[in-house]
Scaffold this active site. Structure first.
Site, PDB file in Angstrom:
ATOM      1  N   GLU A 120       0.758  -1.143   0.010  1.00 49.73           N
ATOM      2  CA  GLU A 120      -0.039   0.148  -0.077  1.00 49.73           C
ATOM      3  C   GLU A 120       0.877   1.353  -0.191  1.00 49.73           C
ATOM      4  O   GLU A 120       2.023   1.175   0.110  1.00 49.73           O
ATOM      5  CB  GLU A 120      -0.878   0.038   1.230  1.00 49.73           C
ATOM      6  CG  GLU A 120      -1.952  -1.233   1.303  1.00 49.73           C
ATOM      7  CD  GLU A 120      -2.846  -0.993   2.153  1.00 49.73           C
ATOM      8  OE1 GLU A 120      -3.129  -0.021   2.644  1.00 49.73           O
ATOM      9  OE2 GLU A 120      -3.584  -2.486   2.682  1.00 49.73           O
ATOM     10  N   HIS A 236      -8.667   9.645   3.370  1.00 50.17           N
ATOM     11  CA  HIS A 236      -8.367   9.024   2.450  1.00 50.17           C
ATOM     12  C   HIS A 236      -8.652   9.325   1.103  1.00 50.17           C
ATOM     13  O   HIS A 236      -9.671   9.857   0.645  1.00 50.17           O
ATOM     14  CB  HIS A 236      -9.064   7.584   2.814  1.00 50.17           C
ATOM     15  CG  HIS A 236      -8.597   6.278   2.331  1.00 50.17           C
ATOM     16  ND1 HIS A 236      -8.772   6.225   0.830  1.00 50.17           N
ATOM     17  CD2 HIS A 236      -8.012   5.289   2.697  1.00 50.17           C
ATOM     18  CE1 HIS A 236      -8.005   4.869   0.680  1.00 50.17           C
ATOM     19  NE2 HIS A 236      -7.828   4.310   1.622  1.00 50.17           N
ATOM     20  N   ARG A 285      -0.772   8.794   1.894  1.00 49.97           N
ATOM     21  CA  ARG A 285      -1.926   9.331   1.653  1.00 49.97           C
ATOM     22  C   ARG A 285      -1.868  10.764   1.784  1.00 49.97           C
ATOM     23  O   ARG A 285      -2.700  11.263   0.828  1.00 49.97           O
ATOM     24  CB  ARG A 285      -3.048   8.696   2.976  1.00 49.97           C
ATOM     25  CG  ARG A 285      -2.984   7.192   2.433  1.00 49.97           C
ATOM     26  CD  ARG A 285      -3.673   6.644   3.800  1.00 49.97           C
ATOM     27  NE  ARG A 285      -3.991   5.170   3.410  1.00 49.97           N
ATOM     28  CZ  ARG A 285      -4.943   4.434   4.374  1.00 49.97           C
ATOM     29  NH1 ARG A 285      -4.913   5.050   5.471  1.00 49.97           N
ATOM     30  NH2 ARG A 285      -4.978   3.202   3.989  1.00 49.97           N
ATOM     31  N   HIS A 349     -10.853  10.396   7.075  1.00 46.95           N
ATOM     32  CA  HIS A 349     -10.419   8.910   7.394  1.00 46.95           C
ATOM     33  C   HIS A 349      -9.939   8.503   8.623  1.00 46.95           C
ATOM     34  O   HIS A 349     -10.758   7.690   9.503  1.00 46.95           O
ATOM     35  CB  HIS A 349      -9.867   8.440   6.219  1.00 46.95           C
ATOM     36  CG  HIS A 349      -9.183   6.895   6.461  1.00 46.95           C
ATOM     37  ND1 HIS A 349     -10.540   6.084   6.185  1.00 46.95           N
ATOM     38  CD2 HIS A 349      -8.211   6.333   6.197  1.00 46.95           C
ATOM     39  CE1 HIS A 349      -9.769   4.675   6.250  1.00 46.95           C
ATOM     40  NE2 HIS A 349      -8.742   4.908   6.334  1.00 46.95           N
ATOM     41  N   ARG A 384      -0.504   8.992   8.854  1.00 44.64           N
ATOM     42  CA  ARG A 384      -0.466   7.796   9.229  1.00 44.64           C
ATOM     43  C   ARG A 384      -0.138   6.802   7.880  1.00 44.64           C
ATOM     44  O   ARG A 384      -0.509   7.097   6.931  1.00 44.64           O
ATOM     45  CB  ARG A 384      -1.878   7.124   9.801  1.00 44.64           C
ATOM     46  CG  ARG A 384      -1.879   5.488   9.868  1.00 44.64           C
ATOM     47  CD  ARG A 384      -3.198   5.186  10.271  1.00 44.64           C
ATOM     48  NE  ARG A 384      -4.267   5.123   9.420  1.00 44.64           N
ATOM     49  CZ  ARG A 384      -4.930   4.442   8.640  1.00 44.64           C
ATOM     50  NH1 ARG A 384      -4.235   3.062   8.713  1.00 44.64           N
ATOM     51  NH2 ARG A 384      -5.911   4.206   7.796  1.00 44.64           N
TER      52      ARG A 384
END
Length: 538
Positions: A120, A236, A285, A349, A384
């Site tokens: 990811e 997100h 992100r 998110h 994060r």
């Protein structure tokens, strides 16, 4: 108060952190009581699609290490992670996953007989293990809930915590609670663990369920605990676009779709991330969400509220098998992701900040512990890293239970019999719809001083002191308080870093490589605690 229940440890929340803590505390011989304001399965854990980021012994990419995972986390956190906390939590990942599998959690196998892994955004290796293709959170929650259903972990559903109960010395020794009928009561214990999740309902569109209303963070602030990094709310990049004016929880399109080769394109078919970052569509992100926001503002033809995620390179049977949750969500809005690009847009998110706590869950208030998204352990910093959240809940939840057991044995906690019990408190409450609209408009991905000041002014003139005698009032009071804390920190941080993007201060400033602590002043207003600024690892 009309009723009372007692335990050694009260756990507020039934997500991964709370249930892990409850099971570990039970194994240590503690009497545990778990409370949740809705059904046990209503939390945020079940919606976590991607997986658990972890480097497992003999089941990792060649050359991948926990140290590499640490480095990826530090890079994503843009200088605000605490390296000791990152190292401690990530080092505990393999044991945490092993413990979870022993409870019955089933992860997807790979073709080599080991666990399947994906990659990811922000990760330098394939180290995200998953379950049910894109239903990892649901499987984690299923296993944990099943393990509590043997009668030894009592669970009070549909009970909302209103406020902490404290001794004259300030130690937390219980919670004021409303039962499903609004009848007030008390749950007493020398230790309370907050595992109440995040703050997504501060915004109009979010990946979070309706229960994510910042309750735990508000409880901790009122109890005297500091919070930090609250200005860093991760949006997100790829939440399913369901039409203009989308509200509430919107379906997530897991980052793992990009990990399998999908790319972001605009309305003209041009790549969004090309040339923006070396990792392009797998950039962290904050980078991807900001790039999408910029591209949406630039798009021709008035299409300015979404872009597209093109995963049509994946064979139809592969997509359906690997991402069944995403496929079903797309199908529900008339999109076939195997033949056409998926419309997506950023949405609120994950709260990177929260109650200041150690990796063992201890806060600055005796008897009060925090784990999971409500806590600021120093793991996430300003942004994060994908799939570090389930890992944090598993590791810190267990460590928090161990800390409670140790503190009880050492006689460090307060006596519930000394708790001062009063009537239900009052607190400022703003209209939720109005709050969400101004937060989305002025305190979302792009912020500036004028907009943040406007949010503060709107809250100042529109709040009404209200007795917290219903769940809705408790939630709205929490959202009001945390919104004020967020804008106070966001206004003070005159730079752009990670999730915090200031359009009037677009550069990262070295002088701001520190975390801002927020406390309540004597009148109950959140203010920056200049004497308790938290230094981060360089």
């Amino acid at each position: 108060m009309n009723w009372e229940a007692r335990a050694d440890l009260i756990v507020a929340g039934t997500g991964v952190a709370g249930l892990t803590a409850a099971l570990e505390a039970r194994a240590l011989g503690l009497r545990v009581l778990v409370i949740t304001k809705a059904a046990a399965s209503s939390g945020n854990t079940r919606w976590a699609q991607g997986g658990v980021a972890v480097v497992l012994p003999n089941e990792h990419d060649e050359g991948d290490t926990v140290s590499a995972h640490v480095q990826d986390t530090l890079v994503a956190g843009v200088g605000l992670c605490e390296q000791d906390a990152v190292e401690a939590i990530l080092a505990g990942g393999a044991m945490a996953v092993t413990r979870l599998r022993k409870l019955g959690a089933v992860f997807d196998p790979g073709t080599d007989g080991k666990l399947a892994r994906t990659r990811e955004g922000g990760h330098s290796a394939f180290r995200v293990v998953h379950a049910g293709g894109d239903a990892t959170g649901a499987e984690v929650e299923r296993a944990l809930l099943a393990a509590t259903q043997d009668g030894r972990v009592p669970l009070l559903e549909n009970h909302i915590a209103v406020d902490t109960i404290r001794t004259p010395a300030g130690a937390v020794v219980g919670l004021q609670v409303l039962d499903p009928n609004g009848v007030p009561g008390v749950v007493s214990a020398p230790a309370v663990l907050l595992a109440t999740g995040g703050v997504g309902q501060l915004y109009q569109a979010t990946s979070n369920p309706e229960v994510a209303t910042a309750d735990g963070l508000a409880l901790a602030l009122r109890a005297g605990a500091p919070a930090a990094d609250v200005e860093f709310v991760q949006f997100h990049p790829t939440v399913l676009y369901t039409g203009p004016g989308a509200r509430g929880r919107c379906p997530l399109v897991t980052e793992a779709v990009r990990g399998e080769g999908a790319v972001l394109v605009d309305a003209t078919g041009c790549r969004v991330m090309q040339g923006v970052h070396p990792l392009e569509d797998l950039a962290p992100r904050d980078v991807v969400a900001a790039a999408i926001a910029r591209r949406m503002a630039e798009q021709p033809g008035g299409v300015d509220d979404h872009v597209f995620l093109d995963a049509t390179h994946l064979a139809a049977d592969v997509f359906r098998r690997r991402f069944p949750t995403v496929f079903a969500a797309c199908e529900s809005v008339g999109v076939d992701p195997t033949t056409e690009p998926i419309p997506v847009a950023p949405a609120a998110h994950f709260a990177c900040g929260g109650v200041v706590s150690t990796v063992d869950g201890r806060t600055g208030v005796p008897g009060l512990y925090a784990a999971g998204e409500v806590a600021r352990t120093g793991l996430h910093g300003a942004n994060r890293l994908a799939s570090n959240s389930l890992l944090e809940g598993l590791v810190v939840g267990a460590r928090a239970a161990q800390a409670v057991a140790a503190d009880l044995a050492a006689g460090m906690l307060g006596d519930p019999r000394a708790g001062v019990r009063g009537i239900l408190p009052s607190a400022p409450v703003a209209d939720r719809d109005m709050l969400q609209r101004v937060m989305s408009r002025y305190a979302g991905i792009g912020r500036d001083a004028e907009g943040l000041a406007l949010v503060g002014s709107v809250l100042d003139v529109s709040t009404v002191d209200t007795v917290l005698k219903t769940r809705e009032r408790v939630e709205d009071a929490a959202l009001t308080l945390v919104a004020r804390a967020l804008i106070a920190a966001a206004a003070a941080r005159t730079e752009s870093r990670g999730c915090h993007v200031r359009t009037d201060w677009p550069e990262v400033r070295t002088s701001w490589q520190r975390s801002l602590a927020v406390r309540l002043n004597p009148s109950g207003q959140p203010v920056l605690a200049a004497d308790t600024l938290l230094r981060s690892a360089a």
